[in-house]
Structures are given as C-alpha cells and as structure tokens.
Design a protein around this motif. Structure first.
Motif, PDB file in Angstrom:
ATOM      1  N   GLY B  40       0.843  -1.187   0.000  1.00 11.57           N
ATOM      2  CA  GLY B  40       0.000   0.000   0.000  1.00 11.57           C
ATOM      3  C   GLY B  40       0.875   1.231   0.000  1.00 11.57           C
ATOM      4  O   GLY B  40       2.057   1.152   0.330  1.00 11.57           O
ATOM      5  N   SER B  42       2.478   4.915   1.155  1.00 12.87           N
ATOM      6  CA  SER B  42       2.904   5.281   2.499  1.00 12.87           C
ATOM      7  C   SER B  42       1.781   5.999   3.229  1.00 12.87           C
ATOM      8  O   SER B  42       0.984   6.720   2.628  1.00 12.87           O
ATOM      9  CB  SER B  42       4.173   6.136   2.465  1.00 12.87           C
ATOM     10  N   CYS B  44      -0.637   4.364   4.670  1.00 14.39           N
ATOM     11  CA  CYS B  44      -1.880   3.614   4.530  1.00 14.39           C
ATOM     12  C   CYS B  44      -2.181   2.781   5.770  1.00 14.39           C
ATOM     13  O   CYS B  44      -3.250   2.198   5.887  1.00 14.39           O
ATOM     14  CB  CYS B  44      -1.815   2.704   3.309  1.00 14.39           C
ATOM     15  N   LYS B  46      -0.119   0.201   6.928  1.00 19.18           N
ATOM     16  CA  LYS B  46       0.404  -1.173   6.915  1.00 19.18           C
ATOM     17  C   LYS B  46       1.438  -1.418   8.009  1.00 19.18           C
ATOM     18  O   LYS B  46       1.427  -2.445   8.674  1.00 19.18           O
ATOM     19  CB  LYS B  46       0.955  -1.544   5.526  1.00 19.18           C
ATOM     20  N   HIS B 207       6.840  -1.332   0.519  1.00 19.26           N
ATOM     21  CA  HIS B 207       6.209  -0.359  -0.373  1.00 19.26           C
ATOM     22  C   HIS B 207       6.546  -0.707  -1.822  1.00 19.26           C
ATOM     23  O   HIS B 207       6.208  -0.001  -2.749  1.00 19.26           O
ATOM     24  CB  HIS B 207       6.663   1.064  -0.030  1.00 19.26           C
ATOM     25  N   PHE B 222      -3.486  -2.418   1.617  1.00 19.74           N
ATOM     26  CA  PHE B 222      -4.057  -1.425   2.528  1.00 19.74           C
ATOM     27  C   PHE B 222      -4.152  -0.080   1.833  1.00 19.74           C
ATOM     28  O   PHE B 222      -3.293   0.299   1.038  1.00 19.74           O
ATOM     29  CB  PHE B 222      -3.170  -1.247   3.775  1.00 19.74           C
ATOM     30  N   LEU B 223      -5.209   0.659   2.167  1.00 18.76           N
ATOM     31  CA  LEU B 223      -5.355   2.021   1.649  1.00 18.76           C
ATOM     32  C   LEU B 223      -6.090   2.850   2.693  1.00 18.76           C
ATOM     33  O   LEU B 223      -7.191   2.504   3.114  1.00 18.76           O
ATOM     34  CB  LEU B 223      -6.146   1.990   0.328  1.00 18.76           C
ATOM     35  N   MET B 224      -5.485   3.904   3.125  1.00 19.17           N
ATOM     36  CA  MET B 224      -6.073   4.829   4.094  1.00 19.17           C
ATOM     37  C   MET B 224      -6.674   4.118   5.310  1.00 19.17           C
ATOM     38  O   MET B 224      -7.795   4.390   5.725  1.00 19.17           O
ATOM     39  CB  MET B 224      -7.128   5.700   3.415  1.00 19.17           C
ATOM     40  N   ARG B 244      -9.636  -0.310  -6.712  1.00 25.87           N
ATOM     41  CA  ARG B 244      -8.530   0.430  -6.092  1.00 25.87           C
ATOM     42  C   ARG B 244      -7.247  -0.402  -6.100  1.00 25.87           C
ATOM     43  O   ARG B 244      -6.155   0.116  -6.311  1.00 25.87           O
ATOM     44  CB  ARG B 244      -8.889   0.819  -4.653  1.00 25.87           C
ATOM     45  N   TYR B 248      -3.784   0.549  -7.996  1.00 24.84           N
ATOM     46  CA  TYR B 248      -2.497   0.650  -7.290  1.00 24.84           C
ATOM     47  C   TYR B 248      -1.439  -0.234  -7.942  1.00 24.84           C
ATOM     48  O   TYR B 248      -0.331   0.211  -8.224  1.00 24.84           O
ATOM     49  CB  TYR B 248      -2.663   0.278  -5.817  1.00 24.84           C
ATOM     50  N   GLY B 254       0.166   5.971  -6.089  1.00 23.41           N
ATOM     51  CA  GLY B 254       0.973   5.289  -5.093  1.00 23.41           C
ATOM     52  C   GLY B 254       2.412   5.724  -5.082  1.00 23.41           C
ATOM     53  O   GLY B 254       2.841   6.728  -5.436  1.00 23.41           O
TER      54      GLY B 254
END
Lengths: 295, 254
Positions: B40, B42, B44, B46, B207, B222-224, B244, B248, B254
């Motif tokens: 995900g 940065s 996000c 994780k 990442h 992962f996102l937000m 999404r 990504y 991303g």
C-alpha cells in the motif's frame, strides 16, 4: 590552480585573518599561564627536593626553617575530590537515567531547569550554607570538635558537580537511538532490562566523560573547600577530619606571603600540580572520545 | 487450507481520542509457515498494523486499539497477556538495521541471555545456528567479536534477523526490511525471507510491489487505514477484485 595571491579579495582574507588572530590569542593566553606557573613554581626546588615536597607531611611554610611538605595538602585535595565524586557521580547518573528513561516528559523538563539553576549557584553561597547550616548540624549530631571537615566540604562539592554529571550523562543517554531501545523491546526485554543492557552500555563513554569532568570541577573548586573543609593541613583519617586541599591553601596563603619568597614559589608549585592533574584528566577525556571514533 | 497462525478480528486503531481512525475494522487471517506481504502507499497503515501484531504500539502515547488479535486462538490484547512473552513469540525486524553497539556475537546472544541462558557452549551454538539461518555465518565466523557497526548495511540487517530468530519466535514481522539497502543486499534478504517461512510465519511490509510479488504467498493491500483486499499473491496481482487494488498495482497511483 590560479595564482591566489592576486585573485583573493580583502573581503575573503580579512575574516580569516581576524578569526586566526582571535584563536591564536586564546592559545597564547593558555601558553602564558603554563609558562608563568612553571617559572614561578620551579624555584621552590632550590629550597626543597621533590621528595621533600611530595612525601613530606608537614606544611609549616612560615616557621624557621620552613617545611614545605605537600603530602597532606595533596591528600586533602584527593580526599575531597574522591569523597564528593563517590557521593555525586552515582547520584548524577541515576538522576540522568531517571530523567531520560523513567520520568514523564513534562516533569523531566522541570527537573532539568532545576538542575541548571543548581549549576549556576555561586560557590560562595554553597560555602556559606556549609558554614552556617551543615557545620553546626554535624557538630551537634555527631558530637564533633568542628563541623567544618572533609564530609561537609565533600557534600557541598557533590552538590556543585551534580548538575555537571547529571546533565552530561543525560545528554549521552538521550543520544542512544530509539531504534536500539525498540530492538530490545521487540526481543521481549522489559523497560528495566533495556535500560541496563542497552541504554547504559550505549551511553557508557559519555557517562565516563561526564564523571571525569565532574572530578575535574571538584578538584579545582576553591571557595567551597576554603570555607567548609576546616583548613587543617593533616592527612585525614576519617571522613569527619578537617582537611586543607591545595586550592584552599593557595587561596588562603597567597595574600600573606611576600612575592619571590620560598613560600610564594611553593604556592605556585601547588598550582602547577593542580594544572598537571586536571590536564591529565583532560587528556583522558579526549582519549575516551577518540576511542569511540576509531572503529 | 492450512492452519491460521494469526487471526485478526475487526481491529481499529486511533492515535488519540476523537482523531480519525488509522486502522478501520481490519479483519485478516495469516496462515502458518507462509509469507504474507502487506502493500500500500505510504501512510496507509500497513506498518501500524504490523506493529499491532507484537504490541509495539503500546509505547505510543494516547493510542487506542479495539478488536482482537488471536495468536493460536488466544487474544494477545487480553488483560492477562504478558507482553514480553508475546514479543518473544512474535519477533520483529525493523526498517533500518538497528544492531546494538556490541560485538556480532553479543548482538545475537542478547535475546537468549534475556531468557536466562548463561551457558557459554549453548550460547555459542545458538549464535552459530542463528547466523547460519540468516545466511551471515560464512561472512562473520572469523570475527564474531568485531563490532556490529563494522558490517555493511545488508549484513547488519541480516544480523538483526539472526538476533530476532535467536529466541526462536513463531512469527517474524519484517517492517520494510530492505528500504535502506541496495539491490544486491535486498535480493539476499528476499531469498532469506523465502527460506525463513519454512520455520516461521513471516509477515513482511513493503512499499515495493515487485518485492511482494517476488516473495510472498499471500498479499494484503491497505489504503487509508482500510484493508481493501487480500488473497493469494498471484491472484491479487493478476485478477484483483477491487478497482482500487487494480489502480495501485498497475501504478495509477501510489
């Protein structure tokens, strides 16, 4: 390379020259002090041999013939320095550990300011407290002849060097990276285990330097020992005997001696001894520093 | 399907009361002896999520965590859990190599010594085995007493892995372990991660999507603060279900 002599402007050379002159004058002053101490101190060797000076216990500089045995004075200096260091260094390091590792941030700020203020306290004020508060207390509680003694002066010196030791130790503990603490926690170490196994060893070099600087301050301090140590030129046999460290002997006697006399030279020789001791401690600090860099 | 070592149930996290959630209702199962990657952009969540799995977030002031993290079926956030015991079972390797300022030997022996191992011979065996398993033994066997800081960055990171596995954890968490390393050192760590999953359950935050694709069996995106999608790595990278995820991994953001 172009011919610099022609291309350099005054605006570039002038600041350089000014800084060089200022820096050199600092070194010059240091060299002058060393020269002066040596020049005024060495002539005592005409009146007394090195062994008489170092091993003689009797300091009677104004009797006839005068006796210049400095052993009791050197012993006094070492005794107050050692006792105050034993009192203050563990306390200072413990305080630094408490401030960095245990105490919440808001409270540690308050503690640090208090420590700084303690560091600014004029030594004559401390000496005064020693004379009017601690001395009578010791005298009554311990039934001593006088409360002005080795322990009294050492406690005051301890208070004086505590801020130095604590603040410098705190800095080096603080410099241990958080990532190393995290690594320790991630291996299942408790806070206490991390503190003693990772943080303290990591800061050991800085703490050693802080301790030596504290020792140097204690060694050179004059006013507190002049006021509170009792002033008797005897080798102390207990912590409650009066002592006369080198610094207080110089301060007390310099005004009463005639310039150029053997006594005068003897006092300068004591200054020379003090300088040698602090200088060698300084070299030790630099040694510790550089050992860290080579790796 | 093999046994799930870690099961996370509706885990939410906020860094201070009333602040937006840094993790929102994350639910995920991690299979035993597999390698799972968290990917995900940065910020996000994780890494935050990873640090929930060995309770390293406990140190952050004001942090609040709800939900459950089950290790072998038992909630690690239950009040009777000994956190130091937990961290011995769930080891961690950090973003930047962080060896202690000790010798190579003392770095590896640190964990076993905490556990009370004092016997020189057994400590020596542990040090050798851990360094062998982290692929560092051949390079350092003749200078175990050298300072850890004399090693290169990649060697230091493998030393940190050796230090983590010296206490024989069950799970190994790796938080972007190659982000400070060059490509050669990165390749060695990746190879090592694939090797380590035979013995441990490995979770790696990265990442770098190619890294996740190269090393992992499963991937979670992962996102937000949200776990958007998770599943077998090949599936995530070839036929993602969520738009999404697709955006990504195809590099649209991303």
């Amino acid at each position: 390379m172009p011919n610099r002599g022609e291309t350099l402007k005054l605006s570039e050379t002038a600041p350089r020259a000014v800084i060089t002159v200022i820096a050199m004058s600092g070194i010059l002053v240091m060299a002058f002090i060393l020269y002066f101490l040596t020049k005024e101190g060495i002539p005592i060797l005409k009146d007394a041999s090195i062994t008489q000076l170092a091993a003689g216990r009797l300091w009677y500089p104004v009797s006839s013939p005068p006796l210049f045995g400095m052993m009791s004075l050197i012993g006094g200096s070492l005794a107050v320095t050692l006792t105050s260091s034993v009192l203050a260094i563990p306390l200072g390091v413990a305080l630094a550990l408490f401030l960095t590792e245990i105490c919440p941030k808001r409270i540690s700020g308050f503690f640090k300011i208090t420590l700084e203020i303690l560091g600014f306290l004029p030594s004559v004020v401390l000496g005064f407290i020693g004379m009017v508060v601690i001395a009578p207390y010791l005298q009554i509680k311990l039934e001593l002849l006088s409360g002005l003694n080795l322990m009294n002066a050492s406690m005051l010196l301890g208070v004086m060097i505590l801020p130095t030791v604590a603040t410098l130790s705190e800095e080096s503990l603080h410099a241990v990276p958080q990532s190393q603490r995290d690594a320790s926690y991630a291996l299942g170490a408790t806070r206490c285990e991390t503190m003693f196994n990772v943080v303290l060893p990591g800061a050991a070099r800085g703490i050693a330097q802080a301790a030596i600087l504290g020792v140097m301050r204690a060694m050179g301090e004059t006013m507190v020992v002049l006021m509170a140590s009792g002033g008797a030129a005897l080798l102390p046999e207990s912590a409650f005997d009066p002592v006369r460290p080198l610094t207080s002997a110089i301060a007390a006697e310099m005004g009463e001696t005639s310039v150029g006399s053997a006594h005068y030279h003897a006092l300068f020789f004591m200054g020379f001894i003090l300088l040698l001791i602090t200088l060698s401690l300084n070299v030790l600090v630099i040694k510790i520093e550089s050992r860290g860099e080579v790796k | 399907m093999s046994k799930e070592k870690l099961v996370i149930e509706s885990l939410s996290l906020t860094y201070s009361k009333g602040a937006p959630l840094a993790l929102k209702e994350v639910a995920l199962g991690i299979e035993e002896n597999s390698l799972m990657a968290f990917i995900g952009p940065s910020g996000c969540g994780k890494s935050t999520f990873l640090r929930c799995l060995n309770r390293m977030n406990d140190f952050v002031r004001g942090v609040e965590i709800t939900g459950r993290v089950l290790l072998d079926g038992r909630d690690i956030y239950a009040p009777d859990v000994d956190v130091t015991q937990l961290r011995r079972r769930v080891g961690m390797v950090f973003q930047r190599p962080n060896p202690f300022p000790f010798s190579i030997r003392e770095n590896v022996a640190y964990g076993p010594k905490l556990l009370g191992e004092r016997d020189k011979g057994r400590l020596g065996e542990i040090v050798e085995r851990s360094l062998r398993n982290s692929g560092l033994w051949e390079e350092v066997k003749d200078r175990l007493n050298a300072q850890a800081s004399s090693l290169s960055g990649g060697q230091q990171q493998r030393l940190c892995i050796a230090r983590a596995i010296a206490v024989e954890p069950e799970v190994l968490l790796m938080d972007e372990p190659t982000s400070a390393l060059d490509p050669m050192a990165t390749a060695r760590i990746e190879e090592l991660a694939r090797e380590l999953k035979k013995y441990y359950t490995v979770v790696i935050v990265t990442h770098n999507m190619q890294q996740a694709a190269r090393v992992s069996d499963h991937t979670a995106f992962f996102l937000m603060g949200e776990l958007v999608e998770h599943g077998p790595t090949t599936k995530i990278f070839t036929t993602p279900r969520d738009k999404r995820t697709e955006d990504y991994i195809t590099g649209r953001f991303g």
